[in-house]
Design an enzyme around this catalytic site. Structure first.
Site, PDB file in Angstrom:
ATOM      1  N   TYR A   1       0.825  -1.208   0.000  1.00 29.80           N
ATOM      2  CA  TYR A   1       0.000   0.000   0.000  1.00 29.80           C
ATOM      3  C   TYR A   1       0.865   1.267   0.000  1.00 29.80           C
ATOM      4  O   TYR A   1       0.614   2.213  -0.754  1.00 29.80           O
ATOM      5  CB  TYR A   1      -0.905  -0.048   1.230  1.00 29.80           C
ATOM      6  CG  TYR A   1      -1.867   1.104   1.388  1.00 29.80           C
ATOM      7  CD1 TYR A   1      -2.973   1.239   0.552  1.00 29.80           C
ATOM      8  CD2 TYR A   1      -1.700   2.038   2.418  1.00 29.80           C
ATOM      9  CE1 TYR A   1      -3.872   2.279   0.720  1.00 29.80           C
ATOM     10  CE2 TYR A   1      -2.601   3.078   2.594  1.00 29.80           C
ATOM     11  CZ  TYR A   1      -3.674   3.195   1.746  1.00 29.80           C
ATOM     12  OH  TYR A   1      -4.561   4.231   1.911  1.00 29.80           O
TER      13      TYR A   1
ATOM     14  N   LYS B   1       0.982   4.113  -2.890  1.00 31.78           N
ATOM     15  CA  LYS B   1       0.542   5.470  -2.593  1.00 31.78           C
ATOM     16  C   LYS B   1       1.643   6.509  -2.809  1.00 31.78           C
ATOM     17  O   LYS B   1       1.362   7.639  -3.234  1.00 31.78           O
ATOM     18  CB  LYS B   1       0.007   5.545  -1.163  1.00 31.78           C
ATOM     19  CG  LYS B   1      -1.338   4.834  -0.977  1.00 31.78           C
ATOM     20  CD  LYS B   1      -2.399   5.359  -1.936  1.00 31.78           C
ATOM     21  CE  LYS B   1      -3.806   4.942  -1.555  1.00 31.78           C
ATOM     22  NZ  LYS B   1      -4.813   5.398  -2.534  1.00 31.78           N
TER      23      LYS B   1
END
Length: 306
Positions: free
Chosen positions: A167, A171
Site C-alpha cells: 500500500y 501510494k
C-alpha cells in the site's frame, strides 16, 4: 434567479465510490452540479465478489435530490476496464472534466511475510488503476484543453506505516504519478493533485488491531468521517482551482495540510571526491544531524483530530 454551482456543467468520474470516501465525494460533486459516473466493482476489500449494488445505490441517492449520475462496475485494475469507465462518461454525459482516482483495496502484511499476490493485487488497484484511468482520460482532457485529476495518496506512503509495504509503495508512487501528469499536461490546461485522506472507511476498517497502540490509532481515525474529504475534492475539480496543480494535500477532520515534497535538506562536498572511508569519517557524521527518524504516520500526526 438560480445560483451558479461550483461544478455546474462538469462531468466527474469517481472510482471506488460505492462507499466510504468515494461515496461522499460523489454525493458532494453532484450537490455542486456535477454529473457523476459512480464507479464501484461491488467487491470486498480483498477484491473478491462482484455486483452492481453499491454503485447503483449511490446513483439512487444522487437522483433522490435531483442530481445526475450513472453507475459503472468496471475494474480500474486493467486498461480495458479503465477505458470503459471513461467511455461511460462520454456515452452518457457527452464529456469528461475530472477524474477522482479513489478505488483501493488493502492486504496488510509485514513485508517479510507478504506474498507476491498480496503485493501485486494492491499495486494493480491503486497505482496501475490510477494510471489506467488517468491515461484513458488524458487524451480527452488534452483535446478540450481542460481537465482535473484528483488522486488519493496516503501518509502511509508519504511518511510510513507498519505492515503496508504494498500500500505504501503504491501510494507514494501515486504522488509521483500525479506530479508527472501535472508537468506533462500543464501546457494543455490540465491539472493534477493528490489528497492524503484521514477518514474511517470500509477499507480502513480492515486495519489489524493487535496492540493498545493500534487500538488507540483506530479510535482516533473513527472520529474522522469520510465526508470531511469531499469539500477539497470538489474544490480541486472546479475552475476556482485553475492555478492549483502538482500539490499534495492532507485532510484530517477539520484540518487541511499542504504536504512537503522531497527536496535536499543537507549536503557535504569534498573537492577531491569521496572514498568509502571518507564517507564514513566525514560525510555521514555531517549528514546524520539531518537524518529522518523511522516515523510512522501517527508519530507525525500525534495530536487529536479537531
Amino acid at each position: 434567479m438560480t445560483t451558479q454551482r461550483m461544478l455546474d456543467g462538469k462531468v466527474v468520474v469517481v472510482t471506488g465510490s460505492g462507499g466510504g470516501i468515494g461515496r461522499d465525494i460523489a454525493l458532494m460533486m453532484a450537490r455542486h452540479g456535477a454529473k457523476v459516473v459512480v464507479n464501484d466493482v461491488g467487491a470486498s476489500l480483498t477484491g473478491e465478489g462482484h455486483n452492481d449494488g453499491p454503485a447503483q445505490a449511490v446513483v439512487n441517492e444522487i437522483k433522490s435530490f435531483d442530481g445526475q449520475a450513472t453507475a459503472n462496475t468496471d475494474s480500474v485494475a486493467d486498461a480495458a476496464g479503465a477505458g470503459r469507465i471513461v467511455q461511460n462518461a462520454l456515452d452518457v454525459f457527452g464529456r469528461i472534466d475530472c477524474v477522482v482516482n479513489n478505488a483501493g483495496i488493502l492486504r496488510d502484511r509485514f513485508f517479510h511475510k507478504m506474498s507476491e499476490e498480496e503485493w501485486d493485487a494492491v499495486l494493480k488497484v491503486h497505482l496501475y488503476g490510477s494510471y489506467y484511468v488517468s491515461r484513458a482520460a488524458a487524451d480527452h482532457f488534452k483535446e478540450q484543453r481542460s481537465g482535473a485529476f484528483v488522486h488519493m495518496t496516503s501518509t502511509s506512503g508519504l511518511i510510513g506505516n507498519l505492515a503496508q509495504a504494498n500500500y505504501s509503495a503504491a501510494k507514494l508512487g501515486i504522488a509521483g504519478l500525479s506530479k508527472s501528469i501535472a508537468l506533462d499536461l500543464e501546457k494543455f490546461g490540465v491539472r493534477s493533485n493528490c489528497i492524503a485522506p484521514f477518514a474511517w472507511s470500509r477499507m480502513i476498517n480492515s486495519i489489524k488491531v493487535d496492540s493498545p497502540e493500534q487500538e488507540a490509532r483506530v479510535a482516533k481515525i473513527k472520529q474522522m468521517t469520510p465526508a470531511k474529504i469531499a469539500p477539497l475534492a470538489v474544490y480541486l475539480a472546479s475552475e476556482q482551482a485553475a492555478d492549483v496543480t502538482g500539490q499534495i494535500f492532507a485532510v484530517r477532520n477539520n484540518e487541511i495540510f499542504l504536504m512537503s515534497q522531497p527536496r535536499p535538506v543537507r549536503s557535504v562536498h569534498r573537492g577531491e571526491g569521496w572514498t568509502p572511508e571518507t564517507i564514513a569519517e566525514h560525510a555521514m557524521p555531517a549528514l546524520r544531524k539531518s537524518f529522518h527518524t523511522l516515523d510512522v504516520s501517527a508519530d507525525v500526526f500525534s495530536w487529536d483530530p479537531v
